[in-house]
Structure formats: structure tokens, C-alpha cells
Design a protein around this motif. Structure first.
Motif, PDB file in Angstrom:
ATOM      1  N   GLY A 164       0.818  -1.211   0.000  1.00 25.64           N
ATOM      2  CA  GLY A 164       0.000   0.000   0.000  1.00 25.64           C
ATOM      3  C   GLY A 164       0.844   1.250   0.000  1.00 25.64           C
ATOM      4  N   ASN A 165       0.225   2.365  -0.291  1.00 27.15           N
ATOM      5  CA  ASN A 165       0.919   3.646  -0.168  1.00 27.15           C
ATOM      6  C   ASN A 165       1.094   3.988   1.306  1.00 27.15           C
ATOM      7  OD1 ASN A 165      -2.038   3.987  -0.223  1.00 27.15           O
ATOM      8  ND2 ASN A 165      -1.614   6.168   0.009  1.00 27.15           N
ATOM      9  N   HIS A 166       2.047   4.885   1.569  1.00 23.74           N
ATOM     10  CA  HIS A 166       2.409   5.143   2.963  1.00 23.74           C
ATOM     11  C   HIS A 166       2.505   6.649   3.193  1.00 23.74           C
ATOM     12  CE1 HIS A 166       3.547   3.995   6.861  1.00 23.74           C
ATOM     13  NE2 HIS A 166       4.838   3.828   6.717  1.00 23.74           N
ATOM     14  N   THR A 167       1.535   7.211   3.926  1.00 24.36           N
ATOM     15  CA  THR A 167       1.523   8.649   4.198  1.00 24.36           C
ATOM     16  C   THR A 167       1.414   8.970   5.682  1.00 24.36           C
ATOM     17  OG1 THR A 167      -0.902   8.783   3.998  1.00 24.36           O
ATOM     18  CG2 THR A 167       0.386   9.087   1.982  1.00 24.36           C
ATOM     19  N   SER A 168       1.218   7.932   6.513  1.00 29.29           N
ATOM     20  CA  SER A 168       0.895   8.181   7.914  1.00 29.29           C
ATOM     21  C   SER A 168       1.269   6.981   8.773  1.00 29.29           C
ATOM     22  CB  SER A 168      -0.609   8.453   8.043  1.00 29.29           C
ATOM     23  OG  SER A 168      -1.031   8.432   9.392  1.00 29.29           O
ATOM     24  N   ASN A 169       1.606   7.255  10.025  1.00 29.62           N
ATOM     25  CA  ASN A 169       1.799   6.147  10.968  1.00 29.62           C
ATOM     26  C   ASN A 169       0.508   5.360  11.169  1.00 29.62           C
ATOM     27  OD1 ASN A 169       4.450   6.808  11.309  1.00 29.62           O
ATOM     28  ND2 ASN A 169       4.289   7.393  13.460  1.00 29.62           N
ATOM     29  N   LEU A 170      -0.619   5.954  10.829  1.00 32.27           N
ATOM     30  CA  LEU A 170      -1.904   5.264  10.955  1.00 32.27           C
ATOM     31  C   LEU A 170      -2.086   4.166   9.909  1.00 32.27           C
ATOM     32  CD1 LEU A 170      -4.357   8.252  11.602  1.00 32.27           C
ATOM     33  CD2 LEU A 170      -3.405   6.669  13.286  1.00 32.27           C
ATOM     34  N   ASP A 171      -1.250   4.149   8.873  1.00 28.34           N
ATOM     35  CA  ASP A 171      -1.407   3.124   7.833  1.00 28.34           C
ATOM     36  C   ASP A 171      -1.263   1.720   8.412  1.00 28.34           C
ATOM     37  OD1 ASP A 171      -1.813   5.045   5.856  1.00 28.34           O
ATOM     38  OD2 ASP A 171       0.331   5.236   5.458  1.00 28.34           O
ATOM     39  N   VAL A 172      -0.349   1.558   9.340  1.00 29.41           N
ATOM     40  CA  VAL A 172      -0.175   0.250   9.987  1.00 29.41           C
ATOM     41  C   VAL A 172      -1.428  -0.122  10.768  1.00 29.41           C
ATOM     42  CG1 VAL A 172       1.127  -1.018  11.736  1.00 29.41           C
ATOM     43  CG2 VAL A 172       2.332   0.435  10.086  1.00 29.41           C
ATOM     44  N   SER A 173      -1.957   0.844  11.518  1.00 29.01           N
ATOM     45  CA  SER A 173      -3.181   0.596  12.285  1.00 29.01           C
ATOM     46  C   SER A 173      -4.346   0.267  11.367  1.00 29.01           C
ATOM     47  CB  SER A 173      -3.529   1.827  13.135  1.00 29.01           C
ATOM     48  OG  SER A 173      -2.512   2.100  14.062  1.00 29.01           O
ATOM     49  N   ALA A 174      -4.432   0.985  10.246  1.00 31.15           N
ATOM     50  CA  ALA A 174      -5.525   0.765   9.308  1.00 31.15           C
ATOM     51  C   ALA A 174      -5.481  -0.638   8.723  1.00 31.15           C
ATOM     52  CB  ALA A 174      -5.469   1.807   8.189  1.00 31.15           C
ATOM     53  N   ILE A 194       7.843   7.044   4.497  1.00 22.24           N
ATOM     54  CA  ILE A 194       6.788   8.035   4.296  1.00 22.24           C
ATOM     55  C   ILE A 194       7.404   9.245   3.595  1.00 22.24           C
ATOM     56  CG2 ILE A 194       5.143   9.582   5.413  1.00 22.24           C
ATOM     57  CD1 ILE A 194       4.878   7.589   7.673  1.00 22.24           C
ATOM     58  N   PRO A 195       6.977   9.546   2.372  1.00 26.02           N
ATOM     59  CA  PRO A 195       7.526  10.703   1.667  1.00 26.02           C
ATOM     60  C   PRO A 195       7.245  12.003   2.422  1.00 26.02           C
ATOM     61  CG  PRO A 195       6.350   9.260   0.149  1.00 26.02           C
ATOM     62  CD  PRO A 195       6.028   8.787   1.539  1.00 26.02           C
ATOM     63  N   LYS A 196       8.081  12.986   2.208  1.00 26.93           N
ATOM     64  CA  LYS A 196       7.972  14.251   2.935  1.00 26.93           C
ATOM     65  C   LYS A 196       7.125  15.292   2.213  1.00 26.93           C
ATOM     66  CE  LYS A 196      10.301  12.677   6.331  1.00 26.93           C
ATOM     67  NZ  LYS A 196       9.573  12.325   7.570  1.00 26.93           N
ATOM     68  N   ASP A 197       6.473  14.901   1.095  1.00 27.37           N
ATOM     69  CA  ASP A 197       5.595  15.846   0.400  1.00 27.37           C
ATOM     70  C   ASP A 197       4.345  16.108   1.242  1.00 27.37           C
ATOM     71  OD1 ASP A 197       7.347  15.272  -1.709  1.00 27.37           O
ATOM     72  OD2 ASP A 197       6.074  13.655  -2.407  1.00 27.37           O
ATOM     73  N   TYR A 198       3.857  17.323   1.172  1.00 25.59           N
ATOM     74  CA  TYR A 198       2.566  17.646   1.784  1.00 25.59           C
ATOM     75  C   TYR A 198       1.852  18.663   0.909  1.00 25.59           C
ATOM     76  CZ  TYR A 198      -1.051  18.548   5.211  1.00 25.59           C
ATOM     77  OH  TYR A 198      -2.268  18.650   5.841  1.00 25.59           O
ATOM     78  N   PRO A 199       0.659  18.290   0.389  1.00 29.59           N
ATOM     79  CA  PRO A 199      -0.025  16.991   0.494  1.00 29.59           C
ATOM     80  C   PRO A 199       0.792  15.866  -0.139  1.00 29.59           C
ATOM     81  CG  PRO A 199      -1.515  18.700  -0.325  1.00 29.59           C
ATOM     82  CD  PRO A 199      -0.137  19.265  -0.383  1.00 29.59           C
ATOM     83  N   PRO A 200       0.593  14.637   0.329  1.00 27.46           N
ATOM     84  CA  PRO A 200       1.403  13.521  -0.132  1.00 27.46           C
ATOM     85  C   PRO A 200       1.201  13.211  -1.615  1.00 27.46           C
ATOM     86  CG  PRO A 200       0.218  12.973   1.879  1.00 27.46           C
ATOM     87  CD  PRO A 200      -0.374  14.243   1.364  1.00 27.46           C
ATOM     88  N   LEU A 232      -3.686  12.141  10.423  1.00 24.77           N
ATOM     89  CA  LEU A 232      -2.348  12.228  11.011  1.00 24.77           C
ATOM     90  C   LEU A 232      -1.334  12.047   9.887  1.00 24.77           C
ATOM     91  CD1 LEU A 232      -1.072  10.600  14.290  1.00 24.77           C
ATOM     92  CD2 LEU A 232       0.272  10.413  12.208  1.00 24.77           C
ATOM     93  N   TRP A 233      -0.647  13.115   9.532  1.00 24.45           N
ATOM     94  CA  TRP A 233       0.361  13.024   8.475  1.00 24.45           C
ATOM     95  C   TRP A 233       1.700  12.637   9.078  1.00 24.45           C
ATOM     96  CZ3 TRP A 233       4.481  16.714   7.289  1.00 24.45           C
ATOM     97  CH2 TRP A 233       5.213  16.338   6.155  1.00 24.45           C
ATOM     98  N   ASP A 234       2.344  11.665   8.447  1.00 23.73           N
ATOM     99  CA  ASP A 234       3.650  11.183   8.892  1.00 23.73           C
ATOM    100  C   ASP A 234       3.538  10.734  10.352  1.00 23.73           C
ATOM    101  OD1 ASP A 234       6.319  10.546   8.941  1.00 23.73           O
ATOM    102  OD2 ASP A 234       7.053  12.543   8.504  1.00 23.73           O
ATOM    103  N   THR A 235       4.358  11.272  11.223  1.00 22.01           N
ATOM    104  CA  THR A 235       4.303  10.899  12.644  1.00 22.01           C
ATOM    105  C   THR A 235       3.382  11.814  13.447  1.00 22.01           C
ATOM    106  OG1 THR A 235       6.157  12.334  13.215  1.00 22.01           O
ATOM    107  CG2 THR A 235       6.695  10.080  12.522  1.00 22.01           C
TER     108      THR A 235
END
Length: 243
Positions: free
Chosen positions: A78-88, A155-161, A193-196
Motif C-alpha cells: 500500500g501507499n504510505h503517508t501516515s503512521n496510521l497506515d499500519v493501524s488501518a 513516508i515521503p515528505k511531500d505535503y499533500p502527499p 495524522l500526516w507522517d508521525t
């Protein structure tokens, strides 16, 4: 929400994870004594995620392109933009899961436990570490655990990702093991929650996740790994652009 409130929310969320992990630790301590019990650690992880997310007002909503076989193993990408991705992913997939992540997470109070038991760490700057990590991932697949790898590697540092190029390791692994790839699009976890959360904080909200239909690899060879990588990247990118 103002930035100060968002940062307070992030602190509250992090501490709630630590509190519920501590409360569950006696059970986790017993489970880690035997590898035959490791599959139950995933259930405790989901409980910790559910409790800490719920008390923080964070919820996960999943849409499945087609039903997923809970007893089948996959290489989940999956794509990775947030620490919540693992929880999701942990929440929406009820499969026995193993995550691959950077070795720095071993020092984390909560994540360190899981990376010392059911998950896999890797130093992405070391070819030997990567080789060992993917060898361990293959063993997890043989033992009936789906392996979750975020092929952007970080997690890329772009914002928005924006979706970055994928590494081809997960796709070579899936082909070698003749295991389906399961693409997952995390549509808006970064808005909660973006990134950390260190820079922009976090807020209550619903994270929408789209689980694509699996892509079979049994008919593929390693020469097809790059094409498979590009196919999965295109599938996820198309979904993100349409969200």
C-alpha cells in the motif's frame, strides 16, 4: 482545529497506545514465549489499536473491491503517508499479519515488542539486511502469515502527499513465493495524522481505505517483477487520484 490542539491530540493518541499496550503486556509476555502463539499477538495488536484509536476519535472505514480470503496469505502493498497506515491495515485485514519496517523502530516502547516477535526490521541502506529481511518474510509466508510491505520504503515528505516510485522487493518476493499481491490504497489517513504527527499534529476522523482485488503471481517469473511493480503502482495511483 488549531495546530496546538492538533499537537495535544497527537500526544494523547500516542500515550493512549502506550497505556493500552502496558495493560495488555502480561498477555503479550505469555504469548511471546512460544512461536506457536505468535498468531494471537496480532489479535492483541488489533485490540490495542481499536482501544487507542477509538478513545482518540480515530476510526477506519474499508471498502473491498472483492471479498478477501482471511485464510489465504498475501504480500500486501500500500501507499504510505501516515503512521496510521499500519493501524488501518491491521484493523481492516483479519489475516495473520507481519509488517516489515525500519530497524530504528526496535527502540520504540510499543513497536519494538512487535518487531522483536511477529514483525521484521530492515536497514534499507544495507543489502545484507535487506536480503535477511526478505528471507525472513518468505519464511513468514510459508508459515501462513501475510507480509505487509510499503513499497515506497518510507513516508515521503511531500505535503499533500504524492505517490512515490515503488521498490521491487515485495514484487519479487510475491513471484518467488507464488503468493498474490494485495494492493491497498490509503486514501486519507494523512488528513487525520500526516507522517508521525510531529509537525502538523492530528485530529479525530475517519480513515478511508480501499482494498483492491488480489493480483495472482503463480504464472509470473522474476522477469515480470518490474511490470508487476508498475501495475500495482498504477492501480493505487489511479485510486488516489480519483479519491
Amino acid at each position: 482545529m488549531k495546530l496546538t490542539l492538533k499537537r495535544i491530540h497527537t500526544i494523547f493518541y500516542r500515550y493512549s497506545i502506550a497505556v493500552f499496550f502496558t495493560l495488555c503486556y502480561p498477555a503479550l509476555f505469555v504469548l511471546k514465549q512460544k512461536q506457536s502463539r505468535y498468531k494471537y499477538i496480532n489479535q492483541i495488536r488489533r485490540l490495542i489499536i481499536f482501544l487507542s484509536s477509538s478513545i482518540s476519535g480515530i476510526f477506519y472505514s474499508a471498502t473491498f473491491e472483492e471479498p478477501i480470503n482471511r485464510h489465504k496469505v498475501y504480500v500486501v502493498c500500500g501507499n504510505h503517508t501516515s503512521n496510521l497506515d499500519v493501524s488501518a491495515v491491521s484493523t481492516i485485514l483479519k489475516n495473520n499479519l507481519c509488517f516489515m519496517g525500519k530497524e530504528e523502530l526496535l527502540s520504540n516502547y510499543v513497536l519494538g515488542y512487535f518487531f522483536r516477535t511477529i514483525d521484521i526490521t530492515v536497514n534499507r541502506e544495507s543489502k545484507m539486511s535487506s536480503f535477511r529481511a526478505f528471507k525472513a518474510a518468505a519464511e513468514h509466508l510459508r508459515n501462513g502469515a501475510s507480509v505487509v510491505i510499503f513499497p515506497e520504503a518510507t513516508i515521503p515528505k511531500d505535503y499533500p502527499p504524492e505517490l512515490h516510485p515503488f521498490k521491487n522487493g515485495p514484487f519479487r518476493l510475491a513471484i518467488e513465493m507464488k503468493v498474490p499481491i494485495l494492493p491497498i490504497s490509503s486514501l486519507d489517513t494523512w488528513k487525520v495524522l500526516w507522517d508521525t504527527g510531529k509537525e502538523r499534529g492530528s485530529r479525530p476522523g475517519i480513515c478511508d481505505i480501499f482494498v483492491h482485488k488480489p493480483i495472482e503471481t503463480a504464472h509470473l517469473t522474476l522477469d515480470d517483477a518490474d511490470a508487476l511493480r508498475d501495475e500495482v503502482h498504477a492501480i493505487i495511483n489511479k485510486k488516489l487520484q480519483s479519491a
